[in-house]
Design a protein around this motif. Structure first.
Motif, PDB file in Angstrom:
ATOM      1  N   VAL A  59     -22.663   8.546  20.045  1.00 50.80           N
ATOM      2  CA  VAL A  59     -21.946   8.800  20.369  1.00 50.80           C
ATOM      3  C   VAL A  59     -20.177   8.669  20.050  1.00 50.80           C
ATOM      4  CG1 VAL A  59     -20.225   7.850  22.390  1.00 50.80           C
ATOM      5  CG2 VAL A  59     -23.185   8.518  22.969  1.00 50.80           C
ATOM      6  N   PRO A  60     -19.399   9.032  19.641  1.00 52.06           N
ATOM      7  CA  PRO A  60     -18.147   9.135  19.147  1.00 52.06           C
ATOM      8  C   PRO A  60     -17.345   8.529  19.811  1.00 52.06           C
ATOM      9  CG  PRO A  60     -18.810  11.274  19.651  1.00 52.06           C
ATOM     10  CD  PRO A  60     -19.436  11.046  20.013  1.00 52.06           C
ATOM     11  N   VAL A  61     -17.106   7.063  19.140  1.00 51.44           N
ATOM     12  CA  VAL A  61     -16.238   6.345  19.856  1.00 51.44           C
ATOM     13  C   VAL A  61     -14.879   5.843  19.000  1.00 51.44           C
ATOM     14  CG1 VAL A  61     -18.054   5.216  20.962  1.00 51.44           C
ATOM     15  CG2 VAL A  61     -17.315   4.092  18.726  1.00 51.44           C
ATOM     16  N   GLY A  62     -14.054   5.925  19.488  1.00 47.81           N
ATOM     17  CA  GLY A  62     -12.606   5.809  18.329  1.00 47.81           C
ATOM     18  C   GLY A  62     -11.844   4.677  19.130  1.00 47.81           C
ATOM     19  N   ALA A  63     -10.760   4.106  18.366  1.00 50.14           N
ATOM     20  CA  ALA A  63      -9.820   3.194  19.189  1.00 50.14           C
ATOM     21  C   ALA A  63      -8.227   3.541  18.062  1.00 50.14           C
ATOM     22  CB  ALA A  63     -10.886   1.471  19.036  1.00 50.14           C
ATOM     23  N   TYR A  64      -7.405   3.176  18.954  1.00 53.85           N
ATOM     24  CA  TYR A  64      -6.293   2.463  17.641  1.00 53.85           C
ATOM     25  C   TYR A  64      -6.216   1.232  18.084  1.00 53.85           C
ATOM     26  CZ  TYR A  64      -3.321   6.745  18.463  1.00 53.85           C
ATOM     27  OH  TYR A  64      -3.217   8.897  17.849  1.00 53.85           O
ATOM     28  N   GLY A  65      -5.417   0.931  16.109  1.00 57.81           N
ATOM     29  CA  GLY A  65      -5.427  -0.969  16.276  1.00 57.81           C
ATOM     30  C   GLY A  65      -3.877  -1.186  15.812  1.00 57.81           C
ATOM     31  N   ALA A  66      -3.528  -2.425  16.117  1.00 56.87           N
ATOM     32  CA  ALA A  66      -2.553  -2.799  15.985  1.00 56.87           C
ATOM     33  C   ALA A  66      -2.790  -3.003  15.217  1.00 56.87           C
ATOM     34  CB  ALA A  66      -2.024  -3.993  17.047  1.00 56.87           C
ATOM     35  N   ALA A  67      -1.661  -2.613  13.968  1.00 54.79           N
ATOM     36  CA  ALA A  67      -0.751  -3.623  12.524  1.00 54.79           C
ATOM     37  C   ALA A  67       0.162  -4.305  12.443  1.00 54.79           C
ATOM     38  CB  ALA A  67      -1.827  -1.776  12.147  1.00 54.79           C
ATOM     39  N   VAL A  68       0.437  -4.506  11.625  1.00 60.93           N
ATOM     40  CA  VAL A  68       1.876  -5.573  11.142  1.00 60.93           C
ATOM     41  C   VAL A  68       2.035  -5.048   9.617  1.00 60.93           C
ATOM     42  CG1 VAL A  68       2.729  -7.000  10.509  1.00 60.93           C
ATOM     43  CG2 VAL A  68       0.923  -7.551  12.564  1.00 60.93           C
ATOM     44  N   SER A  69       3.254  -4.622   9.967  1.00 64.02           N
ATOM     45  CA  SER A  69       4.244  -3.859   8.051  1.00 64.02           C
ATOM     46  C   SER A  69       4.217  -5.130   7.466  1.00 64.02           C
ATOM     47  CB  SER A  69       4.964  -3.235   8.735  1.00 64.02           C
ATOM     48  OG  SER A  69       5.918  -2.983   7.906  1.00 64.02           O
ATOM     49  N   ALA A  70       3.511  -4.564   6.343  1.00 66.33           N
ATOM     50  CA  ALA A  70       4.034  -5.743   5.001  1.00 66.33           C
ATOM     51  C   ALA A  70       5.210  -5.564   4.887  1.00 66.33           C
ATOM     52  CB  ALA A  70       2.983  -4.879   4.310  1.00 66.33           C
ATOM     53  N   ARG A  71       6.266  -4.749   5.439  1.00 63.94           N
ATOM     54  CA  ARG A  71       7.600  -4.459   5.186  1.00 63.94           C
ATOM     55  C   ARG A  71       8.135  -5.681   6.386  1.00 63.94           C
ATOM     56  NH1 ARG A  71       8.956  -1.118   0.387  1.00 63.94           N
ATOM     57  NH2 ARG A  71      11.124  -1.577   1.319  1.00 63.94           N
ATOM     58  N   SER A  72       7.644  -6.163   7.236  1.00 67.17           N
ATOM     59  CA  SER A  72       8.246  -7.008   8.235  1.00 67.17           C
ATOM     60  C   SER A  72       8.783  -7.765   7.689  1.00 67.17           C
ATOM     61  CB  SER A  72       7.439  -7.009   9.114  1.00 67.17           C
ATOM     62  OG  SER A  72       8.379  -7.987  10.480  1.00 67.17           O
ATOM     63  N   ALA A  73      10.425  -8.465   7.829  1.00 70.24           N
ATOM     64  CA  ALA A  73      11.455  -9.138   7.905  1.00 70.24           C
ATOM     65  C   ALA A  73      11.159 -10.834   8.208  1.00 70.24           C
ATOM     66  CB  ALA A  73      12.105  -9.239   8.225  1.00 70.24           C
ATOM     67  N   HIS A  74       9.466 -10.371   9.294  1.00 73.27           N
ATOM     68  CA  HIS A  74       9.270 -11.306  10.732  1.00 73.27           C
ATOM     69  C   HIS A  74       8.338 -11.678  10.470  1.00 73.27           C
ATOM     70  CE1 HIS A  74      13.058 -11.766  10.947  1.00 73.27           C
ATOM     71  NE2 HIS A  74      13.931 -10.676  11.688  1.00 73.27           N
ATOM     72  N   GLN A  75       6.867 -10.886   9.419  1.00 76.89           N
ATOM     73  CA  GLN A  75       5.170 -10.892   9.758  1.00 76.89           C
ATOM     74  C   GLN A  75       4.840 -12.200  10.273  1.00 76.89           C
ATOM     75  OE1 GLN A  75       3.375 -10.502   5.762  1.00 76.89           O
ATOM     76  NE2 GLN A  75       4.533  -9.476   4.770  1.00 76.89           N
ATOM     77  N   ALA A  76       5.564 -13.365   9.822  1.00 80.89           N
ATOM     78  CA  ALA A  76       4.325 -14.486  11.189  1.00 80.89           C
ATOM     79  C   ALA A  76       4.581 -14.200  11.645  1.00 80.89           C
ATOM     80  CB  ALA A  76       4.905 -15.906  10.420  1.00 80.89           C
ATOM     81  N   GLN A  77       5.904 -13.853  12.805  1.00 82.73           N
ATOM     82  CA  GLN A  77       5.863 -14.139  13.636  1.00 82.73           C
ATOM     83  C   GLN A  77       5.635 -12.246  14.918  1.00 82.73           C
ATOM     84  OE1 GLN A  77       8.308 -14.425  11.658  1.00 82.73           O
ATOM     85  NE2 GLN A  77       9.165 -16.313  12.581  1.00 82.73           N
ATOM     86  N   ALA A  78       5.310 -11.675  13.702  1.00 84.67           N
ATOM     87  CA  ALA A  78       4.667 -10.211  14.364  1.00 84.67           C
ATOM     88  C   ALA A  78       2.957  -9.858  14.371  1.00 84.67           C
ATOM     89  CB  ALA A  78       4.644  -9.182  12.844  1.00 84.67           C
ATOM     90  N   ARG A  79       2.853 -10.969  13.920  1.00 89.44           N
ATOM     91  CA  ARG A  79       1.231 -11.606  13.275  1.00 89.44           C
ATOM     92  C   ARG A  79       1.232 -12.078  14.787  1.00 89.44           C
ATOM     93  NH1 ARG A  79      -0.961 -13.191   7.434  1.00 89.44           N
ATOM     94  NH2 ARG A  79      -2.951 -13.852   8.668  1.00 89.44           N
TER      95      ARG A  79
END
Length: 424
Positions: free
Chosen positions: A300-320
């Motif tokens: 059975v093929p399955v798939g899912a988009y994933g939420a990711a965080v940009s390394a160039r974000s100025a607000h990495q901690a908040q984005a995570r």
């Protein structure tokens, strides 16, 4: 992985097309636009990007989720057009998203240092995620994306048509080939795998059904085996027997051919289940792709988009923190996202088991198939490897080319790709 979108946008089933990407539309010009709105929090602002879903209500829902977050102002951007290309370009700049949906180019983004490690956010509930869809988000034992909702494909069949033909639901590929031939008549074809005979949708599904894989866990070609040629030769038989419906008004992702009686069996997605159930009541069943050979297993093929965080974000901690809040902590939003707009499976197995819509009948069978037999295209399965395999599959199915010769060529090309991406 996906099918065709609706006229209103690109729906979640696009995850499940073998090509894995959208047609190039030149939509890069839209990268700087802001089509969202701020969330309900105060203080600093972070941006979140989604590709354009076809299901009604998704855009409003994700903006409602963002507005409920109180630790930052979250601006949602809805991205029509070639989302993967837009995102890849935006991640090279300081004006890209802080949090975004990731699918196709995740390996390149990981290797390019464009996304951040989310292992600590996911680790406490890691085992609760469907492991098949989590695996392509993992690189070098670190988790780089949080699965959002699962799409899957499966085989629909009309119980009455099989019963009238004296057939049982096919549990092996040989039985599927035989059933498709016996079910074919002047008015009805036995099986619909898409208007191209299954070239676009099947991808690695028959290989997994033979007990093989696209890429092994230790990073090697997973189908350099005589069983692969044997199995793909049987897919060719379906085409040569003229058991396949070709030239239907809509393609595999739409159940219309099945609903209109043009085919007795159709390969489609979970999203089609409500329509099929409404049309046929109890006169249908679903199956995983049948196993082939002594080492085979249903697939059975399955798939899912994933939420990711940009390394160039100025607000990495908040984005995570926001990504964790939405896709780990807010299980109510996760269940709403999966089941209130279209028909999908929550990425967390505990949520899938509790969901009322998924607890009985064919829906419950689908959840079990996705859990027990689900596979996702591995992270190391690059676009170049995919194209080489798809081209070979087309020649095997449509032209009757030698599966052995075609696969030898594909193995060489995939080995070259693995050597390339294995360099860190």
């Amino acid at each position: 992985m996906t099918g065709t979108g609706t006229g209103k946008g690109i729906d979640r089933r696009r995850l499940l097309a073998a090509g894995g990407g959208l047609a190039l539309t030149g939509a890069l010009a839209a990268c700087g636009s802001n089509t969202g709105r701020g969330g309900g929090g105060s203080g600093l602002g972070i941006s979140q990007w989604y590709h354009q879903y076809g299901e009604s209500g998704v855009e409003q829902a994700v903006k409602r989720y963002a507005a409920a977050y109180r630790k930052a102002r979250v601006t949602v951007q809805w991205r029509p057009g070639d989302y993967d290309r837009q995102t890849s370009a935006a991640l090279l700049t300081a004006s890209g998203p802080d949090v975004f949906e990731a699918n196709g180019p995740l390996l390149d983004q990981i290797r390019g240092g464009q996304v951040v490690d989310l292992t600590s956010e996911v680790e406490p509930v890691k085992d609760d995620f469907n492991q098949a869809v989590l695996a392509p988000k993992i690189w070098q034992d670190k988790i780089w994306g949080i699965p959002q909702a699962i799409d899957m494909q499966m085989l629909y069949y009309r119980k009455s048509l099989l019963r009238d033909a004296g057939l049982q639901p096919p549990q092996t590929l040989d039985a599927l080939v035989d059933a498709a031939k016996k079910l074919t008549s002047k008015k009805t074809k036995g099986l619909f795998l898409g208007n191209d005979g299954g070239v676009g949708v099947l991808s690695g599904t028959p290989l997994f059904a033979a007990g093989l894989s696209l890429i092994t866990e230790d990073g090697k070609v997973g189908f350099d085996d005589p069983a692969a040629a044997r199995t793909l030769g049987k897919i060719r038989r379906l085409y040569a027997d003229k058991s396949l419906l070709l030239g239907a008004p809509t393609d595999w992702s739409d159940p219309s051919a099945f609903l209109q009686g043009l085919t007795a069996m159709q390969w489609s997605g979970l999203w089609a289940l409500p329509q099929v159930e409404k049309a046929f009541g109890d006169d249908f069943g679903i199956l995983a792709f049948p196993k082939d050979g002594p080492d085979g297993r249903p697939s059975v093929p399955v798939g899912a988009y994933g939420a990711a965080v940009s390394a160039r974000s100025a607000h990495q901690a908040q984005a995570r923190a926001f990504a964790k809040w939405l896709w780990v902590e807010r299980t109510d939003f996760q269940q709403d996202f999966a089941l209130s707009y279209g028909f999908h499976i929550p990425a967390r197995t505990s949520l899938a088991k509790k969901a009322a819509k998924l607890r009985k009948g064919a829906a419950a069978d689908a959840v079990r198939f996705a859990t027990d037999y689900g596979y996702a295209e591995p992270l190391l399965w690059t676009s170049a490897s995919r194209t080489a395999y798809q081209d070979a599959l087309s020649r095997i199915i449509k032209d009757g080319a030698s599966p052995e010769s075609e696969l030898k060529s594909v193995v060489r090309k995939v080995n070259a790709e693995l050597a390339r991406v294995g360099k860190t």
